[in-house]
Design an enzyme around this catalytic site. Structure first.
Site, PDB file in Angstrom:
ATOM      1  N   ALA A   1      -1.478   3.757  -2.170  1.00 58.13           N
ATOM      2  CA  ALA A   1      -2.259   5.047  -2.244  1.00 58.13           C
ATOM      3  C   ALA A   1      -2.664   5.745  -1.106  1.00 58.13           C
ATOM      4  O   ALA A   1      -3.194   6.979  -1.317  1.00 58.13           O
ATOM      5  CB  ALA A   1      -3.866   4.450  -2.860  1.00 58.13           C
ATOM      6  N   ASN A   2      -1.895   5.327   0.094  1.00 58.24           N
ATOM      7  CA  ASN A   2      -2.235   6.205   1.196  1.00 58.24           C
ATOM      8  C   ASN A   2      -1.110   7.389   1.516  1.00 58.24           C
ATOM      9  O   ASN A   2      -0.988   8.163   2.352  1.00 58.24           O
ATOM     10  CB  ASN A   2      -2.033   5.355   2.336  1.00 58.24           C
TER      11      ASN A   2
ATOM     12  N   GLY B   1       2.359   9.866  -0.639  1.00 55.87           N
ATOM     13  CA  GLY B   1       3.069  10.207  -1.939  1.00 55.87           C
ATOM     14  C   GLY B   1       2.478  10.328  -3.025  1.00 55.87           C
ATOM     15  O   GLY B   1       1.411  10.894  -3.144  1.00 55.87           O
ATOM     16  N   ILE B   2       3.270   9.782  -4.115  1.00 58.89           N
ATOM     17  CA  ILE B   2       2.542   9.677  -5.328  1.00 58.89           C
ATOM     18  C   ILE B   2       0.899   8.985  -5.543  1.00 58.89           C
ATOM     19  O   ILE B   2       0.237   9.468  -6.152  1.00 58.89           O
ATOM     20  CB  ILE B   2       3.649   9.018  -6.260  1.00 58.89           C
TER      21      ILE B   2
ATOM     22  N   TYR C   1      17.583  -1.616  -5.095  1.00 61.44           N
ATOM     23  CA  TYR C   1      16.404  -0.872  -5.708  1.00 61.44           C
ATOM     24  C   TYR C   1      16.655  -0.586  -7.232  1.00 61.44           C
ATOM     25  O   TYR C   1      15.492  -0.945  -7.670  1.00 61.44           O
ATOM     26  CB  TYR C   1      16.610   0.580  -5.061  1.00 61.44           C
TER      27      TYR C   1
HETATM   28  N1  NAP Z   1       9.607  10.094  -4.629  1.00 63.11           N
HETATM   29  C1  NAP Z   1      10.273   9.794  -5.893  1.00 63.11           C
HETATM   30  O1  NAP Z   1      11.279  10.833  -6.103  1.00 63.11           O
HETATM   31  C2  NAP Z   1      10.404   8.693  -6.687  1.00 63.11           C
HETATM   32  C3  NAP Z   1      11.443   8.540  -7.628  1.00 63.11           C
HETATM   33  C4  NAP Z   1      11.391   7.506  -8.389  1.00 63.11           C
HETATM   34  C5  NAP Z   1      10.427   6.346  -8.255  1.00 63.11           C
HETATM   35  N2  NAP Z   1       9.455   6.513  -7.398  1.00 63.11           N
HETATM   36  C6  NAP Z   1       8.475   5.410  -7.024  1.00 63.11           C
HETATM   37  O2  NAP Z   1       7.308   5.959  -6.674  1.00 63.11           O
HETATM   38  C7  NAP Z   1       6.547   4.973  -5.998  1.00 63.11           C
HETATM   39  C8  NAP Z   1       5.486   5.596  -4.696  1.00 63.11           C
HETATM   40  O3  NAP Z   1       6.688   6.111  -4.167  1.00 63.11           O
HETATM   41  P1  NAP Z   1       6.424   7.413  -3.293  1.00 63.11           P
HETATM   42  O4  NAP Z   1       7.557   8.351  -3.632  1.00 63.11           O
HETATM   43  O5  NAP Z   1       5.058   7.973  -3.264  1.00 63.11           O
HETATM   44  O6  NAP Z   1       6.516   7.003  -1.678  1.00 63.11           O
HETATM   45  P2  NAP Z   1       5.995   6.968  -0.390  1.00 63.11           P
HETATM   46  O7  NAP Z   1       5.395   8.189   0.016  1.00 63.11           O
HETATM   47  O8  NAP Z   1       6.834   6.192   0.639  1.00 63.11           O
HETATM   48  O9  NAP Z   1       4.983   6.063  -1.118  1.00 63.11           O
HETATM   49  C9  NAP Z   1       5.001   4.586  -0.972  1.00 63.11           C
HETATM   50  C10 NAP Z   1       3.731   3.848  -0.762  1.00 63.11           C
HETATM   51  O10 NAP Z   1       4.174   2.509  -0.827  1.00 63.11           O
HETATM   52  C11 NAP Z   1       3.571   1.901   0.086  1.00 63.11           C
HETATM   53  N3  NAP Z   1       4.159   0.443   0.397  1.00 63.11           N
HETATM   54  C12 NAP Z   1       5.488   0.393   1.033  1.00 63.11           C
HETATM   55  N4  NAP Z   1       5.605  -1.316   1.031  1.00 63.11           N
HETATM   56  C13 NAP Z   1       4.383  -1.769   0.829  1.00 63.11           C
HETATM   57  C14 NAP Z   1       4.050  -3.107   1.050  1.00 63.11           C
HETATM   58  N5  NAP Z   1       4.866  -4.198   1.490  1.00 63.11           N
HETATM   59  N6  NAP Z   1       2.733  -3.397   0.727  1.00 63.11           N
HETATM   60  C15 NAP Z   1       1.666  -2.155   0.208  1.00 63.11           C
HETATM   61  N7  NAP Z   1       2.237  -1.069  -0.199  1.00 63.11           N
HETATM   62  C16 NAP Z   1       3.525  -0.996   0.470  1.00 63.11           C
HETATM   63  C17 NAP Z   1       3.689   2.657   1.180  1.00 63.11           C
HETATM   64  O11 NAP Z   1       2.811   2.066   2.289  1.00 63.11           O
HETATM   65  P3  NAP Z   1       3.149   2.805   3.791  1.00 63.11           P
HETATM   66  O12 NAP Z   1       2.753   4.225   3.966  1.00 63.11           O
HETATM   67  O13 NAP Z   1       2.345   1.806   4.708  1.00 63.11           O
HETATM   68  O14 NAP Z   1       4.625   2.560   3.889  1.00 63.11           O
HETATM   69  C18 NAP Z   1       3.205   3.881   0.518  1.00 63.11           C
HETATM   70  O15 NAP Z   1       1.997   3.879   0.324  1.00 63.11           O
HETATM   71  C19 NAP Z   1       7.425   3.830  -5.693  1.00 63.11           C
HETATM   72  O16 NAP Z   1       7.535   2.679  -6.341  1.00 63.11           O
HETATM   73  C20 NAP Z   1       8.687   4.631  -5.703  1.00 63.11           C
HETATM   74  O17 NAP Z   1       9.862   3.349  -6.121  1.00 63.11           O
HETATM   75  C21 NAP Z   1       9.327   7.555  -6.370  1.00 63.11           C
END
Ligand code: NAP
Length: 318
Positions: free
Chosen positions: A24-25, A27-28, A178
């Site tokens: 929750a900290n 991106g999405i 992935y």
């Molecule tokens: N952005 C896109 O275009 C996209 C597209 C398809 C799917 N998604 C999916 O959307 C979801 C959110 O991703 P996002 O795009 O918002 O990326 P993001 O900004 O990198 O956020 C990912 C989040 O997951 C957390 N995380 C990573 N490893 C973890 C762990 N071991 N335990 C707990 N939390 C952990 C990160 O924490 P830290 O900040 O501490 O690293 C961060 O809060 C993911 O499941 C991703 O696969 C995103």
């Protein structure tokens, strides 16, 4: 924008509701937390770094929100951390209205979680499988309809599950790993829904979503870990040109968590160009994601790897 597009303005009043959002900290997850809390929900921000979680919570509070934000430590790369997070939630919350299994890592160099799982499979799928298993009974007991939302990706469409080399020990492709983990998210969401249904559990709905392409920190993690500054900048550039804002990428998950009409086993994503951007709509996931035998096999393997067993029984006749 079409007139029937589902937007933030359509989120119902969530006062009195509790949502848990993993990752929750950033991106999405952070944007989903904002939208849920702006509409009155109390949100447990489940973050692997409490400091980053608190900084994000402060930022959201400064923006003005209704609901309460609580940061709790959850490292999905560590089964002990998952269990202890869940114990804290079960001790402190009588009701959970929604579990948003959102956190994830993408296309990183091969590494392993504390329990020896390949990290993308371990964090994205197995960690959320274990977390949901620990919390499911509370979601079932909670008042009203509750939801479990799995954040997948369009990349799941090129995924398969390699049971002979689940952790990429013999051969590791960062994108294959992935895609496998994101297919697992969808298989798990659908199988959970079927199992709840068969067990005669009313009121818990399990769905999968994907955000399209959203500008977040996700894309730069892999290049950063591989030490490639050039690829980090290429990812920044691609995001700036092609991605939609994280707030828009959060909409499918928020829709699945809060919209009035959601059927279990749905797959929701943005309905615009190439399903990369736009407003949430029900979509069809890959053919493989509907393979029930594959989903059952993945479920059994996930129970055995995590040691978390789902004991749903048959509540219809209980
Ligand atoms: N952005 C896109 O275009 C996209 C597209 C398809 C799917 N998604 C999916 O959307 C979801 C959110 O991703 P996002 O795009 O918002 O990326 P993001 O900004 O990198 O956020 C990912 C989040 O997951 C957390 N995380 C990573 N490893 C973890 C762990 N071991 N335990 C707990 N939390 C952990 C990160 O924490 P830290 O900040 O501490 O690293 C961060 O809060 C993911 O499941 C991703 O696969 C995103």
């Amino acid at each position: 924008m079409s007139s029937n597009a589902w937007t933030e303005a359509d989120v119902p009043d969530l006062s009195g509701q509790t949502a848990i959002v993993t990752g929750a900290n950033s991106g999405i997850g952070k944007e989903a937390t904002r939208i849920l809390a702006e509409n009155g929900a109390d949100v447990v921000m489940a973050c692997r770094s409490v400091a980053r979680g608190r900084a994000a919570a402060d930022d959201l509070r400064n923006g003005g929100i209704e609901g309460e934000l609580t940061v709790r430590e959850l490292d999905l790369a560590n089964l002990e951390s998952i269990e202890s997070f869940a114990e804290g939630i079960l001790a402190d919350y009588d009701d959970i209205d929604c579990l948003c299994n959102n956190a994830g890592v993408m296309a990183i160099p091969r590494s392993e979680t504390a329990d020896g799982f390949e990290t993308q499979f371990g964090v994205n799928h197995l960690g959320h499988f274990a977390l949901t298993g620990h919390l499911l009974e509370r979601l079932i007991e909670s008042d009203g309809e509750t939801r479990v939302v799995a954040q997948s990706s369009g990349v799941h469409e090129r995924g398969d599950v390699d049971f002979d080399d689940l952790h990429g020990e013999r051969e590791y492709g960062k994108w294959d790993a992935y895609a496998q983990s994101k297919l697992a998210n969808v298989l798990f969401a659908y199988e959970l829904d079927r199992r709840l249904d068969r067990a005669g559990v009313p009121g818990v709905t399990s769905v999968a979503v994907h955000p399209g392409y959203a500008d977040t920190n996700l894309q730069r993690r892999g290049p950063e870990q591989a030490g490639s500054t050039i690829r980090v900048w290429m990812m920044h550039l691609a995001n700036a040109v092609f991605a939609q804002p994280a707030s828009q990428g959060a909409l499918p998950m928020v829709y699945a968590a809060t919209a009035d009409r959601i059927d279990g086993g749905e797959y929701v994503g943005p309905g615009g160009i190439m399903n990369m951007r736009g407003y949430p709509e029900p979509q069809r996931s890959s053919d493989l994601s509907y393979d029930e035998a594959l989903a059952r096999r993945l479920w059994d393997v996930s129970e055995s790897l995590t040691g978390v067993e789902y004991e749903l029984g048959n509540r219809a006749t209980a």
